[in-house]
Design a protein around this motif. Sequence first.
Motif, PDB file in Angstrom:
ATOM      1  N   ILE A 122       0.856  -1.186   0.000  1.00  0.00           N
ATOM      2  CA  ILE A 122       0.000   0.000   0.000  1.00  0.00           C
ATOM      3  C   ILE A 122       0.892   1.236   0.000  1.00  0.00           C
ATOM      4  N   VAL A 123       0.613   2.161  -0.905  1.00  0.00           N
ATOM      5  CA  VAL A 123       1.369   3.412  -0.986  1.00  0.00           C
ATOM      6  C   VAL A 123       0.373   4.563  -1.060  1.00  0.00           C
ATOM      7  N   VAL A 124       0.585   5.593  -0.248  1.00  0.00           N
ATOM      8  CA  VAL A 124      -0.226   6.803  -0.286  1.00  0.00           C
ATOM      9  C   VAL A 124       0.628   7.921  -0.873  1.00  0.00           C
ATOM     10  N   LEU A 125       0.116   8.559  -1.924  1.00  0.00           N
ATOM     11  CA  LEU A 125       0.831   9.629  -2.615  1.00  0.00           C
ATOM     12  C   LEU A 125       0.030  10.919  -2.521  1.00  0.00           C
ATOM     13  N   ASP A 126       0.728  12.055  -2.441  1.00  0.00           N
ATOM     14  CA  ASP A 126       0.016  13.322  -2.539  1.00  0.00           C
ATOM     15  C   ASP A 126      -0.028  13.771  -3.994  1.00  0.00           C
ATOM     16  N   ARG A 127      -0.617  14.905  -4.246  1.00  0.00           N
ATOM     17  CA  ARG A 127      -0.816  15.359  -5.625  1.00  0.00           C
ATOM     18  C   ARG A 127       0.496  15.744  -6.295  1.00  0.00           C
ATOM     19  N   SER A 155      -2.653   7.441 -12.373  1.00  0.00           N
ATOM     20  CA  SER A 155      -3.555   7.764 -11.263  1.00  0.00           C
ATOM     21  C   SER A 155      -4.000   9.219 -11.293  1.00  0.00           C
ATOM     22  N   THR A 156      -3.224  10.108 -11.939  1.00  0.00           N
ATOM     23  CA  THR A 156      -3.627  11.507 -12.052  1.00  0.00           C
ATOM     24  C   THR A 156      -4.654  11.728 -13.154  1.00  0.00           C
ATOM     25  N   ARG A 157      -4.744  10.772 -14.093  1.00  0.00           N
ATOM     26  CA  ARG A 157      -5.693  10.915 -15.198  1.00  0.00           C
ATOM     27  C   ARG A 157      -7.075  10.370 -14.868  1.00  0.00           C
ATOM     28  N   SER A 158      -7.176   9.560 -13.829  1.00  0.00           N
ATOM     29  CA  SER A 158      -8.462   8.955 -13.480  1.00  0.00           C
ATOM     30  C   SER A 158      -8.570   8.833 -11.972  1.00  0.00           C
ATOM     31  N   ASP A 159      -9.802   8.853 -11.478  1.00  0.00           N
ATOM     32  CA  ASP A 159     -10.014   8.754 -10.032  1.00  0.00           C
ATOM     33  C   ASP A 159      -9.731   7.359  -9.506  1.00  0.00           C
ATOM     34  N   ASN A 175      -1.880  -3.561 -10.098  1.00  0.00           N
ATOM     35  CA  ASN A 175      -1.945  -2.333  -9.306  1.00  0.00           C
ATOM     36  C   ASN A 175      -3.339  -1.722  -9.410  1.00  0.00           C
ATOM     37  N   ALA A 176      -3.910  -1.400  -8.271  1.00  0.00           N
ATOM     38  CA  ALA A 176      -5.190  -0.689  -8.217  1.00  0.00           C
ATOM     39  C   ALA A 176      -4.955   0.653  -7.540  1.00  0.00           C
ATOM     40  N   PHE A 177      -5.621   1.688  -8.042  1.00  0.00           N
ATOM     41  CA  PHE A 177      -5.448   3.007  -7.449  1.00  0.00           C
ATOM     42  C   PHE A 177      -6.801   3.688  -7.329  1.00  0.00           C
ATOM     43  N   ALA A 178      -6.900   4.605  -6.365  1.00  0.00           N
ATOM     44  CA  ALA A 178      -8.128   5.378  -6.154  1.00  0.00           C
ATOM     45  C   ALA A 178      -7.761   6.682  -5.471  1.00  0.00           C
ATOM     46  N   ALA A 179      -8.464   7.754  -5.855  1.00  0.00           N
ATOM     47  CA  ALA A 179      -8.255   9.062  -5.236  1.00  0.00           C
ATOM     48  C   ALA A 179      -9.118   9.171  -3.986  1.00  0.00           C
ATOM     49  N   ARG A 182     -11.477  13.440   0.417  1.00  0.00           N
ATOM     50  CA  ARG A 182     -11.348  14.643   1.250  1.00  0.00           C
ATOM     51  C   ARG A 182      -9.922  15.139   1.368  1.00  0.00           C
ATOM     52  N   ALA A 183      -9.040  14.572   0.620  1.00  0.00           N
ATOM     53  CA  ALA A 183      -7.646  15.020   0.621  1.00  0.00           C
ATOM     54  C   ALA A 183      -7.072  14.791  -0.771  1.00  0.00           C
ATOM     55  N   PRO A 184      -6.112  15.623  -1.206  1.00  0.00           N
ATOM     56  CA  PRO A 184      -5.538  15.462  -2.551  1.00  0.00           C
ATOM     57  C   PRO A 184      -4.521  14.323  -2.593  1.00  0.00           C
ATOM     58  N   TRP A 185      -4.962  13.134  -2.269  1.00  0.00           N
ATOM     59  CA  TRP A 185      -4.080  11.974  -2.216  1.00  0.00           C
ATOM     60  C   TRP A 185      -4.592  10.876  -3.134  1.00  0.00           C
ATOM     61  N   SER A 186      -3.688   9.963  -3.452  1.00  0.00           N
ATOM     62  CA  SER A 186      -4.045   8.736  -4.168  1.00  0.00           C
ATOM     63  C   SER A 186      -3.520   7.554  -3.368  1.00  0.00           C
ATOM     64  N   ILE A 187      -4.287   6.476  -3.355  1.00  0.00           N
ATOM     65  CA  ILE A 187      -3.893   5.255  -2.655  1.00  0.00           C
ATOM     66  C   ILE A 187      -3.669   4.164  -3.690  1.00  0.00           C
ATOM     67  N   LEU A 188      -2.491   3.561  -3.652  1.00  0.00           N
ATOM     68  CA  LEU A 188      -2.140   2.488  -4.572  1.00  0.00           C
ATOM     69  C   LEU A 188      -2.025   1.187  -3.789  1.00  0.00           C
ATOM     70  N   VAL A 189      -2.633   0.137  -4.330  1.00  0.00           N
ATOM     71  CA  VAL A 189      -2.526  -1.199  -3.735  1.00  0.00           C
ATOM     72  C   VAL A 189      -2.028  -2.136  -4.823  1.00  0.00           C
ATOM     73  N   SER A 190      -0.929  -2.832  -4.545  1.00  0.00           N
ATOM     74  CA  SER A 190      -0.319  -3.729  -5.538  1.00  0.00           C
ATOM     75  C   SER A 190      -0.207  -5.124  -4.952  1.00  0.00           C
ATOM     76  N   ILE A 191      -0.524  -6.128  -5.793  1.00  0.00           N
ATOM     77  CA  ILE A 191      -0.327  -7.522  -5.417  1.00  0.00           C
ATOM     78  C   ILE A 191       0.398  -8.228  -6.549  1.00  0.00           C
ATOM     79  N   PRO A 192       1.197  -9.254  -6.253  1.00  0.00           N
ATOM     80  CA  PRO A 192       1.926  -9.966  -7.306  1.00  0.00           C
ATOM     81  C   PRO A 192       0.980 -10.539  -8.354  1.00  0.00           C
ATOM     82  N   LEU A 193       1.434 -10.536  -9.591  1.00  0.00           N
ATOM     83  CA  LEU A 193       0.625 -11.083 -10.678  1.00  0.00           C
ATOM     84  C   LEU A 193       0.312 -12.559 -10.453  1.00  0.00           C
TER      85      LEU A 193
END
Length: 269
Positions: A122-127, A155-159, A175-179, A182-193
């Motif tokens: 899990i990775v949390v990124l700001d804008r 992740s910046t092109r889609s919610d 990899n799955a991502f979602a914005a 209530r904050a300008p962040w994105s959350i990425l969740v990655s699992i092995p193929l």
Amino acid sequence: VTGRDRWLLNLLVKNLKPKFPYFLNLILVDERGDPIASAIDSPPGQGVSYADRHWFQEISLTRRPVVSELITDRLTGLTHVVIADPIRDRNDRFRGAVAAPIDLQGLQKAFGRLMLPTDATIVVLDRRGTVLLRLPPKTEWMGRRVTDHALFQESTRSDRGFVEGPSLDGTDQLNAFAATSRAPWSILVSIPLSRAQAGFMQKMRQAAALIAAALTIAFILGTFLSRRIAEPVRRLAKGARAIGEGRLDARIERVSSDDQRDRETIRTQ
């Protein structure tokens, strides 16, 4: 904030702080960025000002709520993100701000309670593309910029969405991502193929088993129905052959619709 009894504000934020465990501190600052009240006392003889902080400069300029970039607290020494809200008087003049540094370590505990595979990341990124949080935790990831990575750009092109390919670790993953709302962040969740494909193959095997069962049932029903349809025709043809051979006393057995056999003699005149 503009009153004389500011010591009451200091008491107020100290009493509020235990009710918000994900905040490292609660701070009130005036329009110059000087602290009015803080839930954590400053070290003796050490003056603190927030006038040079980006979050204060932005909030004093825009007069809007602000979520800061990754910074290091001057009182606690912990890396955090500040949420700040402007304070206005009755004439809508800017009088200061209330600020709350978010405890990123506390967010790690919250994410740790999610029902995710043990090898998920899990990775949390700001804008700005800065890594605010990573699970499993790696200190060298805190503050890392990933603006050039294809996954961040996607992740910046889609919610929200899914991307199969290199994760931020550089390994091929799903990899799955979602914005966040209530904050300008994105959350990425990655699992092995391999794990993702294993789940897919399991679903495929289940689907194949259901299809095989359905075909078996269809074959059994088809055989049963074809026999019920063919049997009267077979009996009629047998009787017709007998009559054709000159046996005019031949009898044809008919099966009624309720599957009760009643024998009727059909004689050809």
